[in-house]
Design a protein around this motif. Structure first.
Motif, PDB file in Angstrom:
ATOM      1  N   ILE A 740      50.007 129.212  32.739  1.00  0.00           N
ATOM      2  CA  ILE A 740      50.631 129.466  34.039  1.00  0.00           C
ATOM      3  C   ILE A 740      51.243 128.152  34.517  1.00  0.00           C
ATOM      4  N   VAL A 741      52.537 128.164  34.818  1.00  0.00           N
ATOM      5  CA  VAL A 741      53.230 126.972  35.296  1.00  0.00           C
ATOM      6  C   VAL A 741      53.620 127.190  36.752  1.00  0.00           C
ATOM      7  N   VAL A 742      53.082 126.364  37.622  1.00  0.00           N
ATOM      8  CA  VAL A 742      53.346 126.456  39.059  1.00  0.00           C
ATOM      9  C   VAL A 742      54.462 125.480  39.416  1.00  0.00           C
ATOM     10  N   GLY A 743      55.607 126.017  39.880  1.00  0.00           N
ATOM     11  CA  GLY A 743      56.729 125.179  40.260  1.00  0.00           C
ATOM     12  C   GLY A 743      57.713 124.976  39.136  1.00  0.00           C
ATOM     13  N   VAL A 744      58.778 124.246  39.432  1.00  0.00           N
ATOM     14  CA  VAL A 744      59.828 123.985  38.445  1.00  0.00           C
ATOM     15  C   VAL A 744      59.812 122.527  37.979  1.00  0.00           C
ATOM     16  N   GLY A 745      58.731 121.816  38.297  1.00  0.00           N
ATOM     17  CA  GLY A 745      58.523 120.484  37.740  1.00  0.00           C
ATOM     18  C   GLY A 745      59.373 119.383  38.310  1.00  0.00           C
ATOM     19  N   LEU A 746      60.094 119.630  39.385  1.00  0.00           N
ATOM     20  CA  LEU A 746      61.006 118.595  39.897  1.00  0.00           C
ATOM     21  C   LEU A 746      60.259 117.317  40.231  1.00  0.00           C
ATOM     22  N   PRO A 747      60.809 116.167  39.850  1.00  0.00           N
ATOM     23  CA  PRO A 747      60.209 114.897  40.282  1.00  0.00           C
ATOM     24  C   PRO A 747      60.159 114.832  41.801  1.00  0.00           C
ATOM     25  N   GLN A 748      59.204 114.075  42.308  1.00  0.00           N
ATOM     26  CA  GLN A 748      59.085 113.936  43.759  1.00  0.00           C
ATOM     27  C   GLN A 748      60.342 113.296  44.339  1.00  0.00           C
ATOM     28  N   LEU A 749      60.804 113.838  45.461  1.00  0.00           N
ATOM     29  CA  LEU A 749      61.948 113.241  46.140  1.00  0.00           C
ATOM     30  C   LEU A 749      61.630 111.787  46.484  1.00  0.00           C
ATOM     31  N   GLY A 750      62.563 110.912  46.197  1.00  0.00           N
ATOM     32  CA  GLY A 750      62.303 109.506  46.473  1.00  0.00           C
ATOM     33  C   GLY A 750      63.534 108.665  46.252  1.00  0.00           C
ATOM     34  N   LEU A 751      63.408 107.398  46.555  1.00  0.00           N
ATOM     35  CA  LEU A 751      64.541 106.482  46.510  1.00  0.00           C
ATOM     36  C   LEU A 751      65.157 106.407  45.109  1.00  0.00           C
ATOM     37  N   GLU A 752      64.313 106.208  44.074  1.00  0.00           N
ATOM     38  CA  GLU A 752      64.857 106.014  42.729  1.00  0.00           C
ATOM     39  C   GLU A 752      65.589 107.254  42.251  1.00  0.00           C
ATOM     40  N   ARG A 753      64.995 108.435  42.449  1.00  0.00           N
ATOM     41  CA  ARG A 753      65.644 109.670  42.017  1.00  0.00           C
ATOM     42  C   ARG A 753      66.942 109.912  42.788  1.00  0.00           C
ATOM     43  N   ASN A 754      66.956 109.564  44.068  1.00  0.00           N
ATOM     44  CA  ASN A 754      68.185 109.729  44.844  1.00  0.00           C
ATOM     45  C   ASN A 754      69.276 108.755  44.385  1.00  0.00           C
ATOM     46  N   LEU A 755      68.857 107.553  43.978  1.00  0.00           N
ATOM     47  CA  LEU A 755      69.828 106.615  43.415  1.00  0.00           C
ATOM     48  C   LEU A 755      70.427 107.174  42.120  1.00  0.00           C
ATOM     49  N   LEU A 756      69.574 107.781  41.280  1.00  0.00           N
ATOM     50  CA  LEU A 756      70.070 108.410  40.058  1.00  0.00           C
ATOM     51  C   LEU A 756      71.042 109.539  40.391  1.00  0.00           C
ATOM     52  N   ARG A 757      70.661 110.383  41.350  1.00  0.00           N
ATOM     53  CA  ARG A 757      71.524 111.503  41.746  1.00  0.00           C
ATOM     54  C   ARG A 757      72.904 111.014  42.158  1.00  0.00           C
ATOM     55  N   ASP A 758      72.935 110.005  43.013  1.00  0.00           N
ATOM     56  CA  ASP A 758      74.212 109.509  43.517  1.00  0.00           C
ATOM     57  C   ASP A 758      75.018 108.825  42.417  1.00  0.00           C
ATOM     58  N   PHE A 759      74.335 108.099  41.548  1.00  0.00           N
ATOM     59  CA  PHE A 759      75.033 107.403  40.459  1.00  0.00           C
ATOM     60  C   PHE A 759      75.725 108.402  39.535  1.00  0.00           C
ATOM     61  N   PHE A 760      75.001 109.418  39.081  1.00  0.00           N
ATOM     62  CA  PHE A 760      75.596 110.352  38.132  1.00  0.00           C
ATOM     63  C   PHE A 760      76.637 111.246  38.803  1.00  0.00           C
ATOM     64  N   GLN A 761      76.481 111.490  40.094  1.00  0.00           N
ATOM     65  CA  GLN A 761      77.519 112.227  40.809  1.00  0.00           C
ATOM     66  C   GLN A 761      78.822 111.431  40.803  1.00  0.00           C
TER      67      GLN A 761
END
Length: 826
Positions: A740-761
């Protein structure tokens, strides 16, 4: 990527590969004839270090930038040469001895024509006191070899040999000089090669036996599983062409044997001399050892070595790599050659236990012994770091050796985040605040350098506080902090030189190998260790500063107990490409290399590389997949605990057996567990086991051992996505019947992940998918992959989240999951 090329990698080549292997399997050992005489090709430095290195390991001070600093020191000396003098002169020679043909080459630092006789100048850089410095036999041997080569090439009767020691900081030099006739040079060179001959002859015997065994080796199982032949053929073609392969190979296909077997056959064909099997987990290293054992049982004879992390394999209670604290470091280089020869003569697959046995027998460091054995082995099983991480990669892997080496990168999806860690660096305030206090009445240089960095952090903290405690983000280097770090490194090195004289030569791991040398041995306690830890952190920071470009970001933030400045590598692809440069071929494979375009972007693929996607070898009716659309978003979690607890109870109550439930975090896991116990109470028929954050390796093994086939009661393991139980765990048959897998595994929202999001965008990609969705869903696929491991396995996978109904998430699910998918209402 051209689709015709993709098909060629997986289809056309598998037929040719199969025909070649049938032909090879019909050969016999008696038909194989080795060439005579046996050729030993190696660089001068490798030869003389084998013969002359002596003394003890001392890793208290081994600068990561020693090579670059040494290059600068060399250049300062070379700038003083006359017009007729030459620098970086390539020399080579062939030497016959004891039935062996030595082909030796290298570049001398200087060839001085302005001297009374032509003189070889061998330059060595150091931070040791030049006044008390002694010339080293290993350095004389290197210079003598170059002198012999040049004299033989030019027909000269005599040569001058000069050792030039240069201080890295001051530029001060000290020279030692001698002259020798060609006959004297030849006598000393023949003595050196005779010292190396026992090892060379051992290699000759081994390679004759190895190549004959490979020629006769058939696929080590009676039949290929579906997809195995295609994968093996693609791997062989990739190695043959000297390119890379990105292969999605589902669980159960037999990825390890399907990659190692063709690589071994390529070794027999002369395409390779060595393979590295790279992985992130101990369990997958064991799988590689098992694959080699299967081939060994069918007649294969190869040397393989598994490298275990220093802190795990160290015999001492505290990891301190110096002769005063460790008998296995004391006199290591006086005993290691005999230890390696002993092991190579008597062993083939050298696992951790084998290394430990011979290390104790010869009283040598098991970690350093495994590194030395790696250079003598045909196959090396180790962590990604030993190839890709500039801090601890194999330093003695010369260019010619790389050209004949293939990299087999298992569970390659893990390499993306691991690479970001390798190429990022951070400094925190605490070590420098501590050193400022400790050195106030001690070393003036370290005190002032530590105080300067601490003052920088104090001012930075005020700026962040004025910014309402929001992190400060920039796309440029913090030049002031870089300069302060350089100043601290110089002060620390001078003090550390006084602790152990580690700036010298010959009797330390830095001059011998450099492998793994830049990682601090211990972070416990204060004093010397605080200084060491700060020094290594600064060195990594300075190294990363040299790599800094548009693919990096800088941020500063206040953490719970401290504050930090981080140089964050957002896109590691170019640096991975540079680290892996020179190897013949790279094979990246995983059950979850989806979508392949993302991993090719992140791992540095070129337009010449191949891709391969294989279907599951197992019938889809063995698997039932259900989606339960319960929102697990953060704002909805309080309302989700009871429904998920009820779902778990309903699922495990239908069939007795072993189950895993995977959660996005430990906190979520604990909350659902509490709801489950409140709802169901303690049951004699159902046992719940919870993963802990502090589990030892022995406790993790015991946790998995409880998942026995034929349990008399139901066992449910609660664990976290992306943790040790969701990847690389093999529980075939009735050892696991449901996930049983609860959730879609997304990394926790945070500064580093948001920097990655903006960079690849900004790079024109879907930034949210690259930063969050794809890494998260990879954890889901890995967790579900624990279920179906063999042809006879069956079971259920339950996915808990309403986002699984969205096309963006659904497209990342495997075809075999979609084929048996059932979506629940509500």
């Amino acid at each position: 990527m051209d689709e015709t090329k993709r098909r060629t990698a997986g289809q056309k080549e598998s037929a040719r590969y199969e025909a070649e292997q049938r032909e090879a399997a019909n050969q016999t050992a008696e038909q194989w004839e080795p060439e005579q005489p046996y050729t030993v090709a190696l660089p001068v430095r490798q030869l003389v270090e084998y013969v002359f290195l002596s003394g003890s390991i001392d890793t208290r001070l081994q600068s990561m930038d020693a090579l670059q600093e040494g290059t600068k020191a060399h250049q300062r000396v070379q700038e003083t040469y006359g017009e007729q003098d030459r620098k970086e002169v390539y020399l080579s020679a062939e030497i016959a001895s004891d039935g062996l043909r030595f082909v030796v080459d290298g570049r001398c630092d200087g060839l001085l024509a302005t001297e009374p006789v032509p003189t070889i100048d061998e330059i060595k850089s150091t931070r040791a006191d030049l006044g008390s410095l002694e010339d080293k036999p290993v350095h004389w041997a290197q210079a003598l070899f170059y002198a012999y080569m040049y004299a033989g090439q030019e027909g000269l009767p005599a040569m001058g040999i000069q050792l030039t020691y240069v201080h890295k900081d001051t530029g001060e030099t000290r020279r030692f000089y001698r002259e020798a006739s060609f006959a004297e040079l030849e006598e000393q060179i023949m003595h050196i090669v005779r010292q190396y001959a026992p090892y060379a002859k051992q290699r000759q015997r081994h390679e004759q036996k190895r190549d004959a065994s490979i020629a006769a080796l058939a696929f080590p199982f009676d039949n290929y599983r579906a997809g195995q032949r295609k994968l093996a053929g693609a791997v062989y073609k990739t190695i043959e062409e000297g390119v890379s392969l990105y292969a999605k190979a589902p669980t159960g296909i037999g990825k390890t044997i399907s990659t190692t077997y063709p690589a071994i056959k390529a070794m027999g064909s002369g395409l390779l001399k060595r393979l590295y099997y790279l992985t992130a987990r101990t369990t997958t290293r064991a799988a590689a050892e098992d694959a080699l054992k299967h081939m060994q049982n069918r007649g294969l004879h190869v040397h393989s070595v598994t490298i275990t992390a220093k802190e795990k394999i160290c015999f001492q209670d505290e990891v301190r790599c110096d002769k005063d604290h460790c008998p296995y470091a004391d006199g290591y280089y006086d005993r290691i050659n005999g230890a390696i020869l002993d092991m190579l003569e008597n062993e083939t697959i050298m696992s951790r236990s084998t290394i430990e046995h011979y290390a104790r027998k010869h009283t040598v460091c098991p970690f350093e012994m495994s590194l030395d054995a790696a250079y003598a082995s045909d196959a090396v099983i180790c962590d990604y770091n030993y190839v890709f991480d500039p801090r601890i990669s194999f330093k003695r892997q010369y260019a010619e050796g790389k050209k004949a080496t293939a990299l087999l990168v298992d569970e390659a999806h893990n390499l993306v985040d691991r690479a970001r860690d390798m190429f990022s660096a951070e400094l925190t305030r605490w070590p420098f605040q501590t050193l400022q206090r400790e050195q106030k009445n001690g070393n003036r240089g370290v005190y002032e350098a530590s105080k300067a960095i601490n003052d920088y952090f104090v001012a930075l903290r005020k700026t962040i506080e004025d910014n309402k405690d929001r992190p400060i983000v920039a796309d440029t280097l913090p030049d002031e902090l870089v300069k302060l770090a350089e100043r601290f490194a110089q002060a620390a090195e001078k003090l550390l030189d006084g602790y152990g004289g580690a700036g010298g030569f010959g009797g330390n791991a830095a001059s011998a190998s450099g492998d793994g040398a830049s990682v601090p041995a211990s972070s416990e306690g204060g004093g010397d260790n605080t200084l060491l830890d700060a020094y290594f952190a600064v060195q990594q920071f300075l190294r990363t500063a040299k790599l800094y470009d548009e693919r990096f970001a800088t941020f500063a933030e206040i953490t719970r107990l401290d504050m930090r400045v981080k140089l964050f590598c957002m896109d590691p692809s170019e640096l991975l490409k540079e680290s892996g440069k020179g190897y013949r071929s790279h094979v990246y494979f995983s059950a979850t290399l989806t979508p392949v375009r993302y991993y090719m972007d992140m791992l540095g693929a070129s337009d010449k590389d191949y891709t391969l996607a294989l279907p599951s070898p197992f019938a889809s009716e063995r698997l039932r997949v259900g989606i339960h659309p319960i929102s697990t978003r953060y704002q909805d979690r309080n309302a989700s605990y009871q429904p998920i607890a009820q779902l778990i109870a309903d699922t495990v109550g239908k069939r007795k057996g072993n189950y895993f439930v995977f959660f996005p975090s430990y906190a979520y896991m604990k909350d659902v567990y509490d709801a489950y116990i409140k709802q169901e109470g303690a049951s004699m028929d159902i046992e719940i086991k919870l993963q802990r954050t502090d589990m030892s390796e022995e406790e993790r093994d015991a946790f998995l051992a409880d998942f026995k086939p034929g349990n008399n009661r139901t066992l449910v393991g609660f664990a976290v996505l992306g943790g040790v139980f969701s990847e690389g765990v093999d529980l075939p048959g009735d050892r696991l019947i449901g996930v049983i897998v609860v959730g879609v595994g997304l990394p926790q929202l945070g500064l580093e992940r948001n920097l990655l999001r903006d960079f690849f965008q900004r790079e024109g990609k879907n930034g949210y998918d690259y930063a969050y969705v794809i890494p998260g869903m990879n954890k889901v696929l890995q967790a579900g992959g624990r279920l179906i491991r063999t042809e006879t396995d069956s079971g259920i996978i339950t996915l808990v989240d309403d986002r699984y109904r969205q096309p963006g998430y659904r497209r990342l699910l495997p075809e075999e999951w979609l084929a048996s998918l059932e979506v629940k209402n509500g």
